[in-house]
Write an enzyme that holds these catalytic residues in place. Structure first.
Site, PDB file in Angstrom:
ATOM      1  N   ASP A   1       9.030 -10.351   9.840  1.00  0.00           N
ATOM      2  CA  ASP A   1       8.799 -10.999   8.553  1.00  0.00           C
ATOM      3  C   ASP A   1       8.870 -12.517   8.653  1.00  0.00           C
ATOM      4  O   ASP A   1       8.427 -13.229   7.757  1.00  0.00           O
ATOM      5  CB  ASP A   1       9.840 -10.501   7.548  1.00  0.00           C
TER       6      ASP A   1
ATOM      7  N   HIS B   1      -8.209  -3.765  -1.167  1.00  0.00           N
ATOM      8  CA  HIS B   1      -7.423  -3.940   0.061  1.00  0.00           C
ATOM      9  C   HIS B   1      -6.351  -2.849   0.187  1.00  0.00           C
ATOM     10  O   HIS B   1      -6.285  -2.147   1.201  1.00  0.00           O
ATOM     11  CB  HIS B   1      -6.782  -5.333   0.065  1.00  0.00           C
ATOM     12  N   GLU B   2      -5.538  -2.711  -0.832  1.00  0.00           N
ATOM     13  CA  GLU B   2      -4.434  -1.742  -0.734  1.00  0.00           C
ATOM     14  C   GLU B   2      -4.973  -0.307  -0.653  1.00  0.00           C
ATOM     15  O   GLU B   2      -4.421   0.535   0.043  1.00  0.00           O
ATOM     16  CB  GLU B   2      -3.460  -1.903  -1.911  1.00  0.00           C
TER      17      GLU B   2
ATOM     18  N   GLU C   1       0.801  -1.227   0.000  1.00  0.00           N
ATOM     19  CA  GLU C   1       0.000   0.000   0.000  1.00  0.00           C
ATOM     20  C   GLU C   1       0.833   1.276   0.000  1.00  0.00           C
ATOM     21  O   GLU C   1       0.569   2.180   0.795  1.00  0.00           O
ATOM     22  CB  GLU C   1      -0.926  -0.036   1.219  1.00  0.00           C
TER      23      GLU C   1
ATOM     24  N   TYR D   1      -4.826 -10.423   9.963  1.00  0.00           N
ATOM     25  CA  TYR D   1      -5.761 -10.056   8.902  1.00  0.00           C
ATOM     26  C   TYR D   1      -7.191 -10.461   9.271  1.00  0.00           C
ATOM     27  O   TYR D   1      -8.089  -9.629   9.371  1.00  0.00           O
ATOM     28  CB  TYR D   1      -5.387 -10.776   7.597  1.00  0.00           C
TER      29      TYR D   1
ATOM     30  N   HIS E   1      -5.952   0.599   2.831  1.00  0.00           N
ATOM     31  CA  HIS E   1      -4.801   0.978   3.659  1.00  0.00           C
ATOM     32  C   HIS E   1      -4.539   2.494   3.623  1.00  0.00           C
ATOM     33  O   HIS E   1      -3.817   2.999   4.486  1.00  0.00           O
ATOM     34  CB  HIS E   1      -3.542   0.266   3.180  1.00  0.00           C
TER      35      HIS E   1
ATOM     36  N   GLU F   1      -3.727  -4.432   9.252  1.00  0.00           N
ATOM     37  CA  GLU F   1      -4.279  -5.440   8.346  1.00  0.00           C
ATOM     38  C   GLU F   1      -5.713  -5.860   8.693  1.00  0.00           C
ATOM     39  O   GLU F   1      -6.526  -6.076   7.801  1.00  0.00           O
ATOM     40  CB  GLU F   1      -3.363  -6.664   8.287  1.00  0.00           C
TER      41      GLU F   1
HETATM   42  N1  BES Z   1       1.094  -4.593   3.525  1.00  0.00           N
HETATM   43  C1  BES Z   1       0.699  -5.872   3.083  1.00  0.00           C
HETATM   44  C2  BES Z   1       1.841  -6.686   2.556  1.00  0.00           C
HETATM   45  C3  BES Z   1       2.934  -6.972   3.565  1.00  0.00           C
HETATM   46  C4  BES Z   1       2.633  -7.563   4.773  1.00  0.00           C
HETATM   47  C5  BES Z   1       4.230  -6.673   3.270  1.00  0.00           C
HETATM   48  C6  BES Z   1       3.636  -7.810   5.680  1.00  0.00           C
HETATM   49  C7  BES Z   1       5.234  -6.926   4.174  1.00  0.00           C
HETATM   50  C8  BES Z   1       4.925  -7.497   5.382  1.00  0.00           C
HETATM   51  C9  BES Z   1      -0.370  -5.773   2.018  1.00  0.00           C
HETATM   52  O1  BES Z   1      -1.325  -4.801   2.250  1.00  0.00           O
HETATM   53  C10 BES Z   1      -1.096  -7.080   1.976  1.00  0.00           C
HETATM   54  O2  BES Z   1      -1.707  -7.416   2.946  1.00  0.00           O
HETATM   55  N2  BES Z   1      -1.027  -7.780   0.857  1.00  0.00           N
HETATM   56  C11 BES Z   1      -1.684  -9.057   0.645  1.00  0.00           C
HETATM   57  C12 BES Z   1      -2.857  -8.899  -0.256  1.00  0.00           C
HETATM   58  C13 BES Z   1      -4.155  -8.709   0.387  1.00  0.00           C
HETATM   59  C14 BES Z   1      -5.253  -8.712  -0.640  1.00  0.00           C
HETATM   60  C15 BES Z   1      -4.466  -9.602   1.550  1.00  0.00           C
HETATM   61  C16 BES Z   1      -0.728  -9.965  -0.087  1.00  0.00           C
HETATM   62  O3  BES Z   1       0.355  -9.514  -0.460  1.00  0.00           O
HETATM   63  O4  BES Z   1      -1.066 -11.120  -0.318  1.00  0.00           O
HETATM   64 ZN    ZN Z   2      -2.638  -5.302   3.784  1.00  0.00          ZN
END
Ligand code: BES
Ligand code: ZN
Length: 642
Positions: free
Chosen positions: A415, A333-334, A309, A423, A337, A356
């Site tokens: 990470d 989703h993004e 995002e 989520y 954010h 999230e």
């Molecule tokens: N910000 C997250 C991606 C993220 C999470 C990057 C943790 C680094 C560490 C992003 O908003 C996200 O949640 N992406 C999901 C997609 C979403 C539709 C659930 C993904 O990448 O799968």
């Molecule tokens: Zn997210």
């Protein structure tokens, strides 16, 4: 669920002690009302994933002047940092990792003394700079190195166009310190400006206003162009982002559009045609969009996430370009954010669910408004199922602590530990509140929350204080009746959880049962299934399915050649589980042609779990695919495939 690595419990005691000392240096007598106000709670929170001591000296603005060298694969130049300091501050502490620090100077170019602390594999190093009396600005002269995790430099062969290279950054969670020497904590918000010099065949974009959409000449360097950017709002440093490639832009409407490699631009613009409607829907729910433009940058296939995002410019995987707009909930989703995450930001990575969980709830409300309740309900149920299986797996793996919304991540790389809990349990918490208070009241509360804390960072504890004040109205009986404490700090799912339902998915499960019971694959009522129905159907297939039944399904519905990567992924998971040979070429292509962690990590894990044939195949495929994967995905897969 991905437990991304063996957990490393490293003592951070020294850092924590230093930070507590810094907190203690604050004016001693805070008025009582302030001490319990949500923002005062946030101000006293320590971020275990940063060396910074913001109470002593804090970065408020970053000004980058960087040149992208695609031959050496480094960014090189300066980061000028504006500071806000305590009167007696003698030094400022920054976070750096895998950076080549050449010098630190004051604003006029005079060298300043600095020291680099011990290198921690997760945290990197503290860069401590001695400050002259009253200094408000320091300039770090540096270059990135090949050991960082934020930047991925792609050869032309890894791009859609195949002719020119590409660079992109991924800051979340603690990777920004590997390309920008700053205080890398989400509670230390910073505005930023940048001048980025690139080869003239390429375009640079950032998560900020684009001051020079076409770039400008670089005197004496005909083969280069410079792009300038300005983010006037204070943002968390993980949201500073860059992309450089053979990019084109196509507007969707007055404030939304798509950047992508020219080779995929038309496809991307078609896919995301509803962006404008989504922004309108989001504004109707929770108030004005505060960031000016909302654009999406489509990245090459090795982008490690579905989406990220980055403010004004969502980064997205090309795996959502299904050709039929079926996977656009990623944009919802993004986009969400832009409120939950970018406007009000998790103050530490233990508060990640505030980003999230709120976003998943908000995303689904946008989907409902733009595409209707049936579609939104299906997505809710898919998420709920993922949550249930993650909770089960975490319990089985002896990690029930990670089923908490607010886990203990001291000494753990945020990470390394990634599940659907923040989520989906986060969203479930808000849905529980919705069931009790009704949408009108909850929506008013959420709009107020985004307004009250716009451009601030938030902790779980501070959120609870706000919730008590503004939704629970300090009714402690109601608070226990709703099991608020259990939701925020307990394990698993409290029993006042509201299970989502979807008749359309019930039908899909019935078809899976019919197949398991011996029905002919060609007679199933699945032909015009939407993507959630296919995924639900495929996930519901029993272990007992025979190779013949798998083949009949594949032949009837060409699953191994699905153009929808969510369906293809669900099918390939079944193919691995059932050792269904005819899908192995498709598995090979999938794993070697894209590198989204959500897909490749479970597939490799599933292969490794297949006694006999699986591990060998996983190792062979990984040896071939690894060079194309992002460093963040490699780091996790190195622990899975071995
Ligand atoms: N910000 C997250 C991606 C993220 C999470 C990057 C943790 C680094 C560490 C992003 O908003 C996200 O949640 N992406 C999901 C997609 C979403 C539709 C659930 C993904 O990448 O799968
Ligand atoms: Zn997210």
């Amino acid at each position: 669920m991905t437990i991304r690595a063996g957990l490393r419990w490293v003592s951070r005691l020294a850092v924590a002690t230093a930070m507590l000392a810094a907190v203690a240096a604050l004016p001693a007598c805070q008025p009582k009302s302030q001490a319990t106000s949500p923002l005062a709670i946030v101000a006293h929170t320590v971020d275990d994933h940063s060396y910074a001591q913001p109470q002593v000296a804090r970065v408020t603005h970053v000004d980058l002047d960087l040149t992208a060298d695609f031959v050496r694969k480094v960014l090189k130049g300066t980061a000028a940092l504006t500071l806000s300091t305590q009167a007696n501050a003698r030094q400022v502490v920054l976070d750096v990792k895998a950076l080549d620090i050449q010098a630190v100077t004051d604003a006029s170019g005079l060298p300043l003394k600095y020291t680099l602390g011990p290198n921690d594999p997760m945290m990197g190093q503290a860069l401590t700079v001695e400050l002259p009396q009253g200094a408000q600005k320091i300039v770090v002269h540096y270059a990135t190195t090949g050991d960082g995790t934020a930047l991925q430099w792609l050869d032309p062969s890894q791009t859609a166009g195949k002719k020119l290279p590409f660079l992109f950054s991924q800051g979340e969670e603690i990777n920004t310190r590997t390309w920008i020497p700053t205080q890398d904590s989400p509670a230390i918000r910073q505005t930023y400006t940048a001048r980025i010099v690139v080869p003239s065949s390429l375009m640079a974009v950032m998560s900020a206003d684009k001051l020079t959409p076409k770039g400008e000449a670089v005197p004496g360097h005909a083969d280069q162009r410079a792009y300038r950017f300005d983010m006037e709002h204070p943002i968390a440093p993980y949201l500073i982002a860059i992309g450089i490639g053979d990019l084109g832009f196509k507007a969707e409407d007055a404030r939304t559009g798509v950047y992508a490699e020219k080779a995929v631009l038309d496809k991307a613009a078609y896919e995301f045609a509803d962006m404008g409607k989504m922004v309108d829907a989001a504004e109707k729910l929770y108030g004005p969009y505060q960031w000016g433009r909302y654009d999406v940058l489509v990245l090459p296939p090795s982008f490690p996430y579905g989406g990220q995002e980055n403010p004004t410019l969502t980064f997205a995987t090309p795996t959502v370009l299904a050709g039929d707009r079926s996977l656009v909930s990623l944009v919802a989703h993004e986009l969400a954010h832009s409120w939950s995450g970018n406007l009000v930001t998790n103050a530490t990575w233990e508060d990640f669910w505030l980003n999230e969980g709120f976003t998943v709830y908000f995303e689904n409300r946008i989907m409902e408004q733009v595409y209707g309740k049936d579609r939104a309900d299906m997505l809710k149920v898919l998420g709920y199922n993922d949550l249930q299986s993650d909770i089960k797996d975490l319990d089985a793996a002896g990690h029930p602590g990670y089923t908490r919304l607010h886990p203990d991540l001291k000494g753990i790389d945020p990470d390394d530990y990634f599940t659907t809990v923040p989520y989906e349990k986060g969203a479930a918490f808000l849905r529980m509140l919705e069931a009790h208070f009704g949408r009108r009241k909850l929506d008013a509360y959420l709009s107020g929350y985004f307004q009250r804390y716009a451009f601030h960072s938030m902790t779980t504890e501070a959120f609870l204080a706000d919730l008590r004040q503004n939704l629970l109205h300090n009714d402690s009986d109601l608070e226990s009746q709703l099991k608020i404490h259990e939701w925020l700090y307990g394990e698993g799912l409290p029993d006042n959880f509201v299970a989502p339902t979807s008749p359309l998915l019930d039908q899909a499960a019935a078809q899976a049962r019919a197949l398991a019971g011996g029905a002919d694959a060609t007679t199933l009522a699945v032909t015009d299934y939407s993507y959630p129905q296919w995924v639900y159907f495929l996930n519901a297939l029993p272990d007992s399915l025979t190779t013949d039944q798998m083949a009949a399904l594949d032949n009837a519905y060409t699953l191994s050649r699905s153009h929808n990567d969510e369906i293809l992924f669900a099918w390939l998971m079944q193919a691995v589980k059932h050792h269904y040979q005819p899908a192995m070429p498709a598995l090979h292509d999938f794993l070697t042609q894209e590198g989204r962690g959500k897909f490749v990590e479970p597939l490799f894990s599933a292969l490794m779990a297949q006694a006999g044939w699986g591990p060998d195949m996983a190792k062979r495929l990984y040896a071939e695919a690894r060079p194309g994967y992002h460093e963040l995905v490699r780091a996790r897969l190195d622990k899975i495939v071995r």
